[in-house]
Scaffold this motif. Structure first.
Motif, PDB file in Angstrom:
ATOM      1  N   SER A 143       0.820  -1.221   0.000  1.00 39.45           N
ATOM      2  CA  SER A 143       0.000   0.000   0.000  1.00 39.45           C
ATOM      3  C   SER A 143       0.850   1.266   0.000  1.00 39.45           C
ATOM      4  N   GLU A 144       2.125   1.129   0.351  1.00 38.87           N
ATOM      5  CA  GLU A 144       3.030   2.279   0.365  1.00 38.87           C
ATOM      6  C   GLU A 144       3.685   2.512  -0.988  1.00 38.87           C
ATOM      7  N   GLN A 145       3.445   1.592  -1.936  1.00 35.23           N
ATOM      8  CA  GLN A 145       4.032   1.722  -3.270  1.00 35.23           C
ATOM      9  C   GLN A 145       3.001   2.271  -4.248  1.00 35.23           C
ATOM     10  N   HIS A 146       3.485   3.026  -5.232  1.00 35.49           N
ATOM     11  CA  HIS A 146       2.568   3.564  -6.234  1.00 35.49           C
ATOM     12  C   HIS A 146       1.933   2.447  -7.043  1.00 35.49           C
ATOM     13  N   SER A 147       2.713   1.430  -7.376  1.00 39.48           N
ATOM     14  CA  SER A 147       2.198   0.233  -8.049  1.00 39.48           C
ATOM     15  C   SER A 147       3.196  -0.895  -7.854  1.00 39.48           C
ATOM     16  N   LEU A 148       2.764  -2.104  -8.093  1.00 39.01           N
ATOM     17  CA  LEU A 148       3.645  -3.267  -7.907  1.00 39.01           C
ATOM     18  C   LEU A 148       3.239  -4.371  -8.868  1.00 39.01           C
ATOM     19  N   GLU A 149       4.217  -5.189  -9.244  1.00 38.32           N
ATOM     20  CA  GLU A 149       3.958  -6.324 -10.127  1.00 38.32           C
ATOM     21  C   GLU A 149       3.586  -7.522  -9.263  1.00 38.32           C
ATOM     22  N   VAL A 150       2.384  -8.028  -9.424  1.00 40.38           N
ATOM     23  CA  VAL A 150       1.796  -8.979  -8.480  1.00 40.38           C
ATOM     24  C   VAL A 150       2.559 -10.292  -8.406  1.00 40.38           C
ATOM     25  N   LYS A 151       2.871 -10.901  -9.552  1.00 46.40           N
ATOM     26  CA  LYS A 151       3.524 -12.215  -9.534  1.00 46.40           C
ATOM     27  C   LYS A 151       4.879 -12.142  -8.820  1.00 46.40           C
ATOM     28  N   HIS A 152       5.653 -11.118  -9.124  1.00 44.16           N
ATOM     29  CA  HIS A 152       6.974 -10.980  -8.515  1.00 44.16           C
ATOM     30  C   HIS A 152       6.855 -10.805  -6.998  1.00 44.16           C
ATOM     31  N   GLU A 153       5.937  -9.940  -6.568  1.00 44.18           N
ATOM     32  CA  GLU A 153       5.787  -9.673  -5.136  1.00 44.18           C
ATOM     33  C   GLU A 153       5.212 -10.882  -4.397  1.00 44.18           C
ATOM     34  N   CYS A 154       4.287 -11.594  -5.036  1.00 42.43           N
ATOM     35  CA  CYS A 154       3.728 -12.811  -4.418  1.00 42.43           C
ATOM     36  C   CYS A 154       4.801 -13.890  -4.290  1.00 42.43           C
ATOM     37  N   ALA A 155       5.666 -13.985  -5.301  1.00 45.61           N
ATOM     38  CA  ALA A 155       6.754 -14.966  -5.260  1.00 45.61           C
ATOM     39  C   ALA A 155       7.711 -14.661  -4.122  1.00 45.61           C
ATOM     40  N   LYS A 156       8.055 -13.382  -3.967  1.00 44.53           N
ATOM     41  CA  LYS A 156       8.962 -12.984  -2.891  1.00 44.53           C
ATOM     42  C   LYS A 156       8.344 -13.287  -1.528  1.00 44.53           C
ATOM     43  N   MET A 157       7.072 -12.945  -1.347  1.00 41.20           N
ATOM     44  CA  MET A 157       6.368 -13.216  -0.090  1.00 41.20           C
ATOM     45  C   MET A 157       6.322 -14.704   0.212  1.00 41.20           C
ATOM     46  N   THR A 158       5.993 -15.500  -0.785  1.00 41.20           N
ATOM     47  CA  THR A 158       5.838 -16.940  -0.595  1.00 41.20           C
ATOM     48  C   THR A 158       7.168 -17.611  -0.276  1.00 41.20           C
ATOM     49  N   LEU A 159       8.197 -17.275  -1.039  1.00 42.37           N
ATOM     50  CA  LEU A 159       9.508 -17.886  -0.812  1.00 42.37           C
ATOM     51  C   LEU A 159      10.100 -17.487   0.537  1.00 42.37           C
ATOM     52  N   ASN A 160       9.917 -16.235   0.933  1.00 44.81           N
ATOM     53  CA  ASN A 160      10.424 -15.799   2.237  1.00 44.81           C
ATOM     54  C   ASN A 160       9.785 -16.592   3.365  1.00 44.81           C
ATOM     55  N   PHE A 161       8.477 -16.802   3.255  1.00 46.71           N
ATOM     56  CA  PHE A 161       7.768 -17.521   4.320  1.00 46.71           C
ATOM     57  C   PHE A 161       8.135 -19.004   4.329  1.00 46.71           C
ATOM     58  N   THR A 162       8.090 -19.645   3.175  1.00 46.02           N
ATOM     59  CA  THR A 162       8.338 -21.095   3.134  1.00 46.02           C
ATOM     60  C   THR A 162       9.788 -21.442   3.458  1.00 46.02           C
ATOM     61  N   SER A 163      10.742 -20.602   3.049  1.00 42.18           N
ATOM     62  CA  SER A 163      12.141 -20.892   3.377  1.00 42.18           C
ATOM     63  C   SER A 163      12.365 -20.813   4.887  1.00 42.18           C
ATOM     64  N   ARG A 164      11.695 -19.879   5.546  1.00 45.42           N
ATOM     65  CA  ARG A 164      11.823 -19.804   7.006  1.00 45.42           C
ATOM     66  C   ARG A 164      11.260 -21.043   7.674  1.00 45.42           C
ATOM     67  N   HIS A 165      10.139 -21.539   7.159  1.00 44.86           N
ATOM     68  CA  HIS A 165       9.471 -22.662   7.824  1.00 44.86           C
ATOM     69  C   HIS A 165       9.951 -24.028   7.353  1.00 44.86           C
ATOM     70  N   LEU A 166      10.629 -24.083   6.236  1.00 52.30           N
ATOM     71  CA  LEU A 166      11.203 -25.357   5.804  1.00 52.30           C
ATOM     72  C   LEU A 166      12.567 -25.612   6.434  1.00 52.30           C
ATOM     73  N   PHE A 167      13.428 -24.558   6.412  1.00 53.78           N
ATOM     74  CA  PHE A 167      14.775 -24.808   6.926  1.00 53.78           C
ATOM     75  C   PHE A 167      15.350 -23.630   7.714  1.00 53.78           C
ATOM     76  N   GLY A 168      14.457 -22.770   8.239  1.00 52.52           N
ATOM     77  CA  GLY A 168      14.893 -21.719   9.149  1.00 52.52           C
ATOM     78  C   GLY A 168      15.723 -20.626   8.528  1.00 52.52           C
ATOM     79  N   TYR A 169      15.568 -20.390   7.220  1.00 51.78           N
ATOM     80  CA  TYR A 169      16.371 -19.377   6.531  1.00 51.78           C
ATOM     81  C   TYR A 169      15.523 -18.148   6.258  1.00 51.78           C
TER      82      TYR A 169
END
Length: 480
Positions: A168-194
């Motif tokens: 919401s703080e950005q003027h616009s964002l590319e959805v697939k890229h941002e969703c990928a970043k969100m998903t990978l950040n979360f799953t990497s933390r919960h799969l192997f603590g990274y």
């Protein structure tokens, strides 16, 4: 004399080439009649036609045209290999139940090299069969089962809220890229603590290079897409291996009970797994996460943006959940998640239309008899989920986004006609996690935020799903 000699040589070359081409295009099977279809040009086959993208969510033209001409099951040649493409729901269901009997798992060469599969029966990678695969699947199920997911929902809500607040703080964002970043950040933390954010690593960009390389010729020399793909893979492997070493140095009592922790405990107690197998397994899960969840969420946001009535009904369902809580500030619960009927219908409809998985590949280990035809041993069977999910005989107006079609869909939602997470013993162990992840994100999105399309939205299927130059939105926080 030289001229006559050249003519003779030319005639011989033409004759040999013509004979070879004829044999290629008309393969014989002494044990029966092959399915109808065309094998295309020698070596290349019909690979180029197969990967020609269509600017639509519909079934790829390559499959659609050949299905009309030859029927729901036809032969072709892709990347020099004989392939039978199936768009038949009953046959696909049968094949997915036959692993270890009539078929075995198979990947195209680039994917096999990426996951360390050196050949048939190789048990050194995360794609292996037998006890290793069963053990890995059980560990995934243990880490992503209902009891664990119940505990994860508050974290998922918080992650979604923080992500959307930053959007919401950005003027616009590319959805697939941002969703990928969100998903990978979360799953990497919960799969192997990274934690990629703390480490300053952009995993989504690394996996973007990997997926681009997967769809290229597997030539691992500098300058090629596949070489960059393998470079990125090796960097991610190092991250995972460093995490394994860090855990190994820690005391057993301080180890986490995540996926990596469970695998390391199993490795010490049964010596079935190795560091290499664990590395491949975590990498494979991250790769699957990168492609499926972000693509599905992107399509969901696109389709919802085009259907304000569905958004309103979705808001009504999720707002009601909050209104009925004793404390509106508390997070979503498992019981509330299970009550989100329309939300799940929206997800089912998005999974059906998007069909983000390119296809399911199996290799025959024995001859398979089919309606008077034979699929020879050693051939590849290509199952195309999009051809089932977008079949007008199974779904009325299949390209129409209609979540309410799932209201009374006991038959339609069956294992044969709805396979977004595969089927048989290779069905995705993380399917419930994927649904919880996406439902939680949609819950936070429609109750706390609104969004508007800025530009983009061109979709292509080839048969993988891509979003052209991207899909951009502007997100705003709702005012109370």
């Amino acid at each position: 004399m030289w001229t006559i000699g050249l003519y003779v040589v030319a005639l011989i070359v033409v004759a040999i080439t013509t004979h070879w081409t004829y044999k290629w295009r008309n393969p014989k099977c002494c044990r029966g009649k092959l399915p109808p279809g065309s094998m295309g040009f020698p070596l290349v086959g019909e690979t180029i036609q197969f990967f020609v993208p269509s600017n639509s969510l519909d079934i790829p033209p390559f499959v659609k045209n050949r299905t009309k001409k030859y029927g729901p099951i036809f032969k072709t040649s892709l990347a020099g290999r004989p392939v039978v493409v199936s768009t038949d729901a009953d046959f696909n269901h049968f094949i997915l139940q036959q692993e270890g009997k009539l078929v075995e798992l198979w990947y195209m060469d680039s994917f096999g090299k990426l996951l360390g599969q050196s050949g048939p029966g190789d048990e050194s990678s995360a794609t292996s069969t037998g006890e290793i695969y069963k053990n890995l699947k059980k560990s995934v199920g243990d880490c992503l089962g209902p009891e664990i997911l119940k505990q994860l929902i508050p974290e998922l809500c918080n992650m979604a809220d923080q992500t959307l607040a930053s959007w919401s703080e950005q003027h616009s964002l590319e959805v697939k890229h941002e969703c990928a970043k969100m998903t990978l950040n979360f799953t990497s933390r919960h799969l192997f603590g990274y934690d990629p954010e703390k480490s300053g690593v952009n995993l989504s960009e690394m996996f973007a290079s990997i997926t681009q390389g997967l769809m290229s010729f597997p030539l691992n020399i500098p300058g090629t897409a596949f070489h960059r793909c393998m470079q990125m893979r090796n960097k991610i492997f190092k991250i995972i291996r460093d995490s394994i070493e860090e855990r190994r140095r820690a005391s057993p009592d301080s180890r986490r009970g995540d996926f990596l922790g469970r695998l390391m405990d199993d490795m010490e107690s049964r010596s079935l797994l190795t560091d290499e197998i664990i590395t491949y397994a975590i990498f494979a899960l991250l790769l699957a996460t990168y492609e499926t969840i972000p693509s599905t969420l992107t399509v969901a946001i696109m389709l919802l943006g085009e259907h304000p009535l569905v958004v309103q009904e979705l808001m009504n369902e999720n707002d009601k959940i909050i209104e009925e809580r004793r404390n509106a500030a508390t997070s979503l619960t498992w019981k509330e998640y299970k009550s989100m009927t329309l939300t799940m219908q929206v997800l089912n409809e998005t999974l059906r239309i998007s069909s983000s998985a390119a296809g399911i590949l199996r290799k025959t280990t024995k001859d398979i008899q089919l309606n008077g035809y034979i699929i020879p041993e050693g051939w590849t069977i290509f199952i195309l989920p999009s051809a089932i999910h977008l079949n007008p005989d199974l779904y009325q107006n299949p390209l129409s986004f209609n979540p309410w079609r799932w209201k009374d869909s006991g038959v339609t939602a069956g294992a044969k006609s709805f396979i977004p997470f595969g089927g048989g013993q290779r069905s995705c162990s993380g399917s419930e996690f994927s649904k919880v992840f996406m439902a939680t994100f949609l819950h936070v999105l429609v109750t706390k935020y609104s969004w508007k399309k800025v530009k983009g939205g061109e979709i292509a299927r080839s048969p993988t799903l891509s979003f052209g130059n991207g899909y951009y939105i502007r997100v705003s926080k709702k005012t109370k």
